[in-house]
Design a protein around this motif. Sequence first.
Motif, short mmCIF file in Angstrom:
data_model
loop_
_atom_site.label_atom_id
_atom_site.label_comp_id
_atom_site.label_asym_id
_atom_site.label_seq_id
_atom_site.Cartn_x
_atom_site.Cartn_y
_atom_site.Cartn_z
N ARG A 160 0.81 -1.20 0.00
CA ARG A 160 0.00 0.00 0.00
C ARG A 160 0.86 1.27 0.00
N ARG A 161 1.97 1.27 0.74
CA ARG A 161 2.73 2.49 0.95
C ARG A 161 3.88 2.67 -0.03
N ARG A 162 4.34 1.62 -0.65
CA ARG A 162 5.55 1.68 -1.45
C ARG A 162 5.29 2.29 -2.82
N PRO A 163 5.99 3.38 -3.19
CA PRO A 163 5.88 3.87 -4.58
C PRO A 163 6.56 2.88 -5.52
N TYR A 164 6.01 2.71 -6.67
CA TYR A 164 6.52 1.68 -7.57
C TYR A 164 6.35 2.10 -9.02
N ARG A 203 -2.99 2.86 -12.49
CA ARG A 203 -3.43 4.15 -11.97
C ARG A 203 -2.56 4.62 -10.80
N LEU A 204 -2.19 3.69 -9.91
CA LEU A 204 -1.50 4.06 -8.69
C LEU A 204 0.02 4.06 -8.84
N ALA A 205 0.55 3.57 -9.95
CA ALA A 205 1.99 3.57 -10.16
C ALA A 205 2.50 5.01 -10.33
N SER A 206 3.72 5.24 -9.90
CA SER A 206 4.31 6.58 -10.07
C SER A 206 4.43 6.92 -11.55
N PHE A 207 4.80 5.96 -12.35
CA PHE A 207 4.76 6.10 -13.81
C PHE A 207 4.76 4.71 -14.42
N THR A 208 4.41 4.65 -15.68
CA THR A 208 4.41 3.38 -16.40
C THR A 208 5.59 3.37 -17.35
N SER A 232 -2.55 5.41 -17.04
CA SER A 232 -1.32 5.73 -16.30
C SER A 232 -1.24 7.22 -15.99
N ARG A 233 -0.59 7.53 -14.85
CA ARG A 233 -0.35 8.93 -14.50
C ARG A 233 0.65 9.58 -15.44
N GLU A 234 1.71 8.82 -15.72
CA GLU A 234 2.82 9.33 -16.54
C GLU A 234 3.38 8.17 -17.34
N LEU A 235 3.90 8.47 -18.53
CA LEU A 235 4.44 7.43 -19.41
C LEU A 235 5.91 7.72 -19.70
N ARG A 236 6.73 6.68 -19.62
CA ARG A 236 8.13 6.75 -20.02
C ARG A 236 8.45 5.47 -20.79
N TYR A 237 9.46 5.56 -21.64
CA TYR A 237 9.82 4.37 -22.40
C TYR A 237 11.33 4.22 -22.49
N MET A 238 11.73 2.97 -22.73
CA MET A 238 13.14 2.63 -22.88
C MET A 238 13.28 1.73 -24.10
N ALA A 239 13.90 2.23 -25.14
CA ALA A 239 14.07 1.49 -26.39
C ALA A 239 15.51 1.02 -26.50
N GLY A 240 15.73 -0.29 -26.50
CA GLY A 240 17.09 -0.83 -26.57
C GLY A 240 17.89 -0.47 -25.35
#
Length: 691
Positions: free
Chosen positions: A177-181, A238-243, A269-277
């Motif tokens: 419940r408390r841990r940001p992830y 929804r509850l994740a810090s970002f996806t 999602s609240r915020e979106l980030r990506y990692m390509a390669g």
Amino acid sequence: MNHVLTTTSQKHPQCYSSQLKPFYHGATSRYTSPSSGKCKRLIVQSVNPSSTSDWNERDVRSNAPLSTRLAYWLTRMIFSPSSETFFWLFVWLFYIFTLLYPSRGHPFAIHYKPYLRRFVGQLWAARSPREYSLRARAGEDDVHVRRITHALYPRILIVFDGNTRSWERVNVEAVARRRPYVAVTYRYADVIQFGREAIIERVRYATLDQGFDAYWLDLECLLEDKSQDLFRMSDVYRLASFTLIILTDESVWSDWGSRVWTLPEALLSRELRYMAGNNAVTPISLVQIASLAYRHHDKESQIIHSYGLGKDPIERLARNLQLKEAIWRRESFSSQTTNQGGDSQGRYRAEKVYALMGFFEHRILPDPEETELQALARLFMANDNDRIADRMISMFPKDRSAINQWYTNEDEYGAKLWDIEPAVQVIGITSNGSLVLDGCRVAAIRWKNFPSVAFATRRSIRRLLALAAPYVALFFFMMSCTMISLGNEEASASADIYGSSSGTSPLVAGGGVILAFSLILLIFSPVLTCYAHSGRVVLACPWLIGVKGVISAQEASDHLYGHQMGDSRRTLYTPSGSPLAKPRGSDSPFREGHVLQYEAALAAPPFDPIEGHMFTLVDTISGTIYYFRAHRPPTVCLFTGSEGGQGRFVLASEECSRSELRRETVLRMPTFISSYMHTCDWVALGGKPQD
């Protein structure tokens, strides 16, 4: 007697009445009598009867008053003599007999014939917690699941332990419940190509690189009992810090976007980030993702703008339907595993529904055994504010292959789901996907012949006199015969007394004059009878009559009420009631159907392999005729809603072995005729056809 269709395919199928009394019958098309509720053999009147048909077909038959039909034939022979005129005297004598002994017709009624069957099976899933459902299992409480809304938390997180420098699976509720992830989404093809461990390693590196020590990845966080995790998937994102979106390179965006779950993952999602390669983690907006990953950007632009830009709000019902279509255009997880050589064992057949339910307020507990239609019905029942399922049953699928299913994407009449005001409530679903409805107004459709319809025409002094004239003539005829008989007796008695006749008796002379007058009046009585029964029908007993094939509005009127003199229109063509309807345009100041629809229906092939046979439906209350196609004669008419100033009426056939109905077509008929229908008990509509 009206008919309710029952098609059976077993050698000795069994059905049950509303009182649960079993009936055994052979493998023939059946109907249920609206007067007795018994299952009987179906009879269908047809323009061109076929001996090879699945139904017992016979010629179209009229039960209009016999005196009216004979009067028309006699009148036609008077004004248009033909070779049949030789029989005129014999037919005239029979006509006189029918005047003296009229046949009894159906008594006047204020309602259509009722539908006496009801759904007698068990519900697979029920709206009310008080109703027993077959899917109920020990420890499962659908009521609790329906009340779950938002603010949930992941059951499991993968957390980095700084002391041991290792990652651990944590399922302690307080920690979760408390841990940001960080929530992670990926392309499943990468798991097949590079392996599960390679994906996990990249996720852990990116999580620490972004300053977080916990993440959620379905490869590690979904346990064997996935049902507890699937219904809260939307809250995980929804509850994740970002996806975080993990890709091998920039060229695989479209593959990632084609997955079912990536749409709710991105939108919620609240915020979106990506990692390509091996590139650095980069922020990205939903609008940017849409242009890179979504193949149907034009169809999904409204959804993207609503979630991504905070503008262009969409009405909730429209948005939910657009989301449903967007998810259904994507590949499910199980289909991807099968196509790419993976193992789809343990996947859910209704996975797309579970991806969709994250956008709804109330969730359902996933079931690996249920189909998409069953899951959709449960989801819509749990979220009844928009009454999606209640509205959906009134729609007419453009795709005729889906006519037996209750769900449809597009309406044949061009209406949107929010245009329909439902008149029934879905209270459950059967094991094979049929919706169980409550509060239906239903009427049985008569197929064996045209009934003797009680009706009233516009009254006038002339028509009343014409109606009474034949009986007055009969009275004068009998009176003249009596006078002549008495006169002859008087003359005979006078001859016996005085020995000679004193001439013609006044009674005989008067009787002869009256006899001549009555005979002339009786000879022209057929003309008077035709005139008396002509004119506009102002009131008729409620009937729905079906015919296989195409008949004109005039033919329908003649079969119902008998032939008439004059041009009063008793049955009209529908202007917008069926896909074959054609309205009169600017050439008429009135809203009415065009006769071209009859000509088009007549010219069309009698059978189409996709849409079925051509049928005609006649309604006596509104005086309207409809042409439509169906694979089986629909013998039940259900009022399910209204739209655009017209009622939506589902015409359905029945399978008595399941006590369920199969939708054959949907007509737009005047809403007011539903008040002439009886309200019936539960009925089951839709689902797959009987094997």
